[in-house]
Design a protein around this motif. Structure first.
Motif, PDB file in Angstrom:
ATOM      1  N   PHE A  81       6.671  -5.746  10.907  1.00 44.59           N
ATOM      2  CA  PHE A  81       8.060  -6.214  10.819  1.00 44.59           C
ATOM      3  C   PHE A  81       8.981  -5.004  10.748  1.00 44.59           C
ATOM      4  O   PHE A  81       8.534  -3.874  10.513  1.00 44.59           O
ATOM      5  N   PRO A 106       0.787  -1.243   0.000  1.00 44.37           N
ATOM      6  CA  PRO A 106       0.000   0.000   0.000  1.00 44.37           C
ATOM      7  C   PRO A 106       0.819   1.292   0.000  1.00 44.37           C
ATOM      8  O   PRO A 106       0.820   2.032   0.986  1.00 44.37           O
ATOM      9  N   PRO A 107       1.545   1.616  -1.064  1.00 46.56           N
ATOM     10  CA  PRO A 107       2.345   2.838  -1.047  1.00 46.56           C
ATOM     11  C   PRO A 107       1.501   4.108  -1.090  1.00 46.56           C
ATOM     12  O   PRO A 107       0.434   4.134  -1.711  1.00 46.56           O
ATOM     13  N   GLU A 108       2.022   5.129  -0.432  1.00 47.59           N
ATOM     14  CA  GLU A 108       1.423   6.451  -0.570  1.00 47.59           C
ATOM     15  C   GLU A 108       2.099   7.110  -1.774  1.00 47.59           C
ATOM     16  O   GLU A 108       3.334   7.136  -1.848  1.00 47.59           O
ATOM     17  N   GLY A 129      13.941   0.054   0.403  1.00 46.85           N
ATOM     18  CA  GLY A 129      13.174  -0.377   1.576  1.00 46.85           C
ATOM     19  C   GLY A 129      11.808  -0.907   1.167  1.00 46.85           C
ATOM     20  O   GLY A 129      11.347  -1.942   1.663  1.00 46.85           O
ATOM     21  N   HIS A 130      11.163  -0.191   0.238  1.00 44.96           N
ATOM     22  CA  HIS A 130       9.865  -0.662  -0.238  1.00 44.96           C
ATOM     23  C   HIS A 130       9.981  -2.031  -0.905  1.00 44.96           C
ATOM     24  O   HIS A 130       9.051  -2.834  -0.846  1.00 44.96           O
ATOM     25  N   LEU A 177      13.720  -2.187   6.451  1.00 41.54           N
ATOM     26  CA  LEU A 177      15.084  -2.356   5.954  1.00 41.54           C
ATOM     27  C   LEU A 177      15.792  -1.010   6.042  1.00 41.54           C
ATOM     28  O   LEU A 177      15.287   0.002   5.545  1.00 41.54           O
ATOM     29  N   LYS A 235      11.632  -4.452   0.020  1.00 46.22           N
ATOM     30  CA  LYS A 235      11.526  -5.497   1.040  1.00 46.22           C
ATOM     31  C   LYS A 235      10.049  -5.815   1.310  1.00 46.22           C
ATOM     32  O   LYS A 235       9.652  -6.978   1.392  1.00 46.22           O
ATOM     33  N   SER A 236       9.260  -4.758   1.437  1.00 41.11           N
ATOM     34  CA  SER A 236       7.834  -4.948   1.687  1.00 41.11           C
ATOM     35  C   SER A 236       7.150  -5.604   0.478  1.00 41.11           C
ATOM     36  O   SER A 236       6.314  -6.500   0.635  1.00 41.11           O
TER      37      SER A 236
HETATM   38  P1  ATP Z   1       8.885   6.631   3.480  1.00 42.37           P
HETATM   39  O1  ATP Z   1       9.332   6.927   4.853  1.00 42.37           O
HETATM   40  O2  ATP Z   1       9.989   6.345   2.542  1.00 42.37           O
HETATM   41  O3  ATP Z   1       7.945   7.641   2.929  1.00 42.37           O
HETATM   42  P2  ATP Z   1       6.605   5.126   4.047  1.00 42.37           P
HETATM   43  O4  ATP Z   1       6.485   3.996   4.973  1.00 42.37           O
HETATM   44  O5  ATP Z   1       5.981   6.379   4.488  1.00 42.37           O
HETATM   45  O6  ATP Z   1       8.100   5.265   3.639  1.00 42.37           O
HETATM   46  P3  ATP Z   1       4.713   4.126   2.205  1.00 42.37           P
HETATM   47  O7  ATP Z   1       4.428   4.565   0.827  1.00 42.37           O
HETATM   48  O8  ATP Z   1       3.682   4.353   3.221  1.00 42.37           O
HETATM   49  O9  ATP Z   1       6.057   4.809   2.613  1.00 42.37           O
HETATM   50  O10 ATP Z   1       5.176   2.612   2.217  1.00 42.37           O
HETATM   51  C1  ATP Z   1       4.494   1.560   1.594  1.00 42.37           C
HETATM   52  C2  ATP Z   1       4.818   0.297   2.324  1.00 42.37           C
HETATM   53  O11 ATP Z   1       6.236   0.073   2.319  1.00 42.37           O
HETATM   54  C3  ATP Z   1       4.407   0.362   3.770  1.00 42.37           C
HETATM   55  O12 ATP Z   1       3.744  -0.848   4.098  1.00 42.37           O
HETATM   56  C4  ATP Z   1       5.694   0.520   4.517  1.00 42.37           C
HETATM   57  O13 ATP Z   1       5.614  -0.045   5.786  1.00 42.37           O
HETATM   58  C5  ATP Z   1       6.688  -0.197   3.622  1.00 42.37           C
HETATM   59  N1  ATP Z   1       8.033   0.335   3.800  1.00 42.37           N
HETATM   60  C6  ATP Z   1       8.420   1.621   3.711  1.00 42.37           C
HETATM   61  N2  ATP Z   1       9.734   1.757   3.977  1.00 42.37           N
HETATM   62  C7  ATP Z   1      10.196   0.510   4.235  1.00 42.37           C
HETATM   63  C8  ATP Z   1      11.484  -0.020   4.584  1.00 42.37           C
HETATM   64  N3  ATP Z   1      12.553   0.762   4.728  1.00 42.37           N
HETATM   65  N4  ATP Z   1      11.575  -1.356   4.785  1.00 42.37           N
HETATM   66  C9  ATP Z   1      10.507  -2.158   4.638  1.00 42.37           C
HETATM   67  N5  ATP Z   1       9.278  -1.718   4.317  1.00 42.37           N
HETATM   68  C10 ATP Z   1       9.112  -0.403   4.118  1.00 42.37           C
END
Ligand code: ATP
Ligand code: MG
Length: 613
Positions: A306, A37-39, A47-48, A309, A50-51
């Motif tokens: 979890f 679910p990215p914003e 990092g994404h 990364l 990994k998710s």
């Molecule tokens: P950022 O801080 O880069 O904006 P975010 O968590 O706000 O990251 P989202 O678009 O909300 O960005 O992230 C989408 C998904 O990716 C979420 O489920 C989030 O938990 C996961 N995610 C984001 N960063 C990481 C990371 N470093 N490692 C693993 N999963 C991540």
């Protein structure tokens, strides 16, 4: 495109997969459905990945589905360009691996009303996964998005109000904050907490109609202002924002908050396991509270958390990456030095290397920093298997083989990839004039120097042994030319092919080569934890990019963006997307001089870790 087997061996194992295995064993759900679910407020980064690999990996291992859903509830920071880049990046990362698990919805669809056990319910079905791939190109399907649930989320809010579980609050944003208290100080009830259901319904409807300015009213859950968990102290569900949304346009001036929208989006899509990162542990009781208080008829999703990364010498925060772009410290989100998926892709890193890396680091409940060398080694390992070997000289110096007449071409045979089971070969031209790496020559050699030195011998890879006879210098004393004798009896098939010398160096023919721009990258930051710095912009490595003109063997003129190369002894390289269009076949045969525009290669990674002590 190669498709990897559905179930990897060994199957990754971690605490989330253990929970899912137990749910599968007890038939808790008909199908395992996860989501990513990215914003859409920036580009995806490592990092994404990994998710993505966790959520799609679980779907893949369980014959399930993983929905790509835009968590697009905040119109102020979100843009359609980010939606497009994220969609491309996710498809690229899972391509050939988990595309068959990608959940999309029919284009334009929103949740349909259905009745379950006499209760009204909303559900949004994905397009059939089996037909998804063929449909993607015809684009009758699209990713899910929270903004296509705004109508249903509003209906659910009315239900909470009618049940006395939500109220309209007129406290300013500042007062709302101060009334909330702190972890060790209980909060204070809002004076609007006791409003009647009728008044709440009236005000909430008028909030939707646009009667009130930003920040004047909000909708809040009525939970417990003294709860030890601050997220349960009457959290905001809706706030007023007179801002157009990239998806819903001007329809709404009332937008749901993440915690309210997320659990319900999960429910509407039939998500079973909602996997997020550790900062949401404290939000989980609210996730459960909202779902529990709506008496929903279908199985409820559950949230699991979890550790993110974190990677050494790297930033994993969209906000900070945006700063690098805005401050022009990089050329854009897809600058090959960026840890974004588009930057890594442009640099030449295969999706398979990223998947392998993010899976290998495992899924835990504790934050840690992964060494960047682990990632770099995963990239090297993957490219070692994939890359075609080629000869190229980055910092050339001219070498004349005085016993080969000008115009003569001696055909040599080079191996394309020794890692392949039956390696193929290609012809390369040895001519009177060649280029070698200036580093491979020393007029005053240090001890144990096995490369070219006065009177010394080296082997030109795939060709023959040469001996340095004479060093030619210009008026300033700079070396302009090395004059050597080639011992052609040491060529493949020659009588002295077995002759051994200590050094073997790479080279290209000066008449059968092309000039190319080569971009050499180093780490973008000078410190292992840039995010821990007071000002991370000050630890950007000023030498992270070096642009040179290199000499490449002529066959590289027909390189395509999908090709991965190892320039022998120099590292792994791939064409940059700025590279000019491919030459036609006739231009190819005409070789370098007529060639329009220089090719541009990125060094994806060097052969060795140059930062290791
Ligand atoms: P950022 O801080 O880069 O904006 P975010 O968590 O706000 O990251 P989202 O678009 O909300 O960005 O992230 C989408 C998904 O990716 C979420 O489920 C989030 O938990 C996961 N995610 C984001 N960063 C990481 C990371 N470093 N490692 C693993 N999963 C991540
Ligand atoms: Mg977020």
């Amino acid at each position: 495109m190669s498709v990897e087997p559905a179930i990897p061996s060994p199957v990754p194992s971690d605490f989330i997969r253990d929970i899912i295995a137990a749910d599968v064993a007890t038939n808790r759900y008909a199908k395992i459905v996860t989501r990513f679910p990215p914003e859409p407020n920036g580009y995806l980064h490592i990092g994404h990945a990994k998710s993505i690999c966790l959520n799609f990996g679980i779907a893949r291992e369980n014959h399930g589905q993983c929905n790509l859903r835009f968590d697009d509830t905040n119109p102020a920071k979100e843009e359609i360009a980010y939606v497009d880049s994220i969609t491309t990046d996710v498809q690229w990362l899972i391509s050939g691996w988990a595309d068959h698990c990608l959940g999309y919805k029919p284009k334009g669809a929103s949740p349909a009303l259905q009745t379950i056990d006499g209760k009204p319910d909303y559900f949004i079905a994905p397009v059939g996964l089996s037909t998804l791939n063929s449909q993607l190109s015809a684009s009758p399907s699209e990713p899910f998005s929270a903004s296509s649930y705004f109508d249903q989320l509003y209906e659910y809010a009315l239900i909470l109000i009618k049940k006395g579980k939500a109220y309209v609050c007129d406290l300013s944003p500042e007062d709302t904050d101060s009334y909330r208290g702190s972890p060790d100080k209980p909060g204070k009830d809002s004076p609007f907490r006791t409003r009647s259901v009728e008044e709440n319904l009236d005000l909430f409807t008028r909030m939707k109609a646009g009667e009130f300015p930003n920040g004047t009213r909000s909708l809040r859950a009525k939970i417990d202002m003294a709860a030890p968990n601050i997220w349960l102290r009457d959290p905001l569900l809706y706030r007023i924002r007179h801002t157009a949304h990239h998806h819903t346009g001007d329809k709404w001036c009332l937008y749901p908050l993440y915690d309210y929208a997320h659990c319900l989006s999960d429910y509407l899509e039939g998500i079973t396991h909602s996997i997020c990162t550790l900062e949401f542990v404290d939000h989980r009781p609210l996730y459960d509270w909202i779902l529990a208080n709506l008496d929903l008829p279908r199985a409820l999703p559950h949230q699991y958390e979890f550790a993110k990364l974190n990677l050494g010498y790297t930033i994993v925060s969209k906000r900070k990456l945006l700063q690098l772009v805005n401050e022009k410290l990089v050329t854009g989100w897809d600058d090959p030095r960026m840890p974004t998926l588009s930057g890594l892709r442009r640099r030449g890193i295969p999706a398979s290397a990223i998947r392998q890396f993010v899976t290998s680091v495992g899924v835990t409940k504790f934050d840690s920093l992964t060494e960047v060398a682990v990632f770099e080694n995963a990239v090297r390992t993957e490219l070692n298997g994939l890359a075609q070997r080629r000869l190229a000289v980055l910092k050339p110096i001219k070498l004349v083989l005085t016993n080969i007449p000008a115009g003569e071409i001696i055909e040599c045979t080079a191996t394309n990839n020794p890692q392949e089971e039956n390696p193929t070969t290609r012809p390369i031209a040895l001519t009177r004039e060649v280029f070698i790496e200036s580093d491979d020559f020393a007029e005053v050699p240090p001890p144990k120097y096995f490369r070219l030195k006065p009177g010394g011998e080296v082997r030109l890879k795939y060709a023959c042994i040469i001996k340095l006879d004479e060093i030619v210098k210009d008026a300033t004393g700079a070396v302009t030319e090395l004059r050597c004798t080639a011992d052609l009896t040491t060529r493949a098939g020659g009588i002295n092919v077995e002759k051994k010398v200590k050094g073997t160096i790479h080279w290209v023919s000066a008449t059968h080569c092309i000039d190319a721009e080569v971009r050499l990258y180093d780490r973008l930051f000078n410190v292992a934890e840039p995010a821990a710095e007071l000002d991370f912009l000050r630890v950007v490595n000023p030498k992270s990019l070096e642009v040179i003109t290199a000499k490449l063997e002529a066959s590289l003129a027909s390189a395509t963006p999908a090709d991965r190369f190892q320039f022998e002894r120099l590292g792994y390289f791939a064409l940059d997307k700025d590279s000019p269009l491919l030459p036609s076949a006739s231009q190819l045969s005409a070789l370098s001089s007529q060639f329009p525009g220089k090719l541009i290669f990125n060094r994806t990674i060097s052969l060795k870790d140059t930062w290791a002590k």
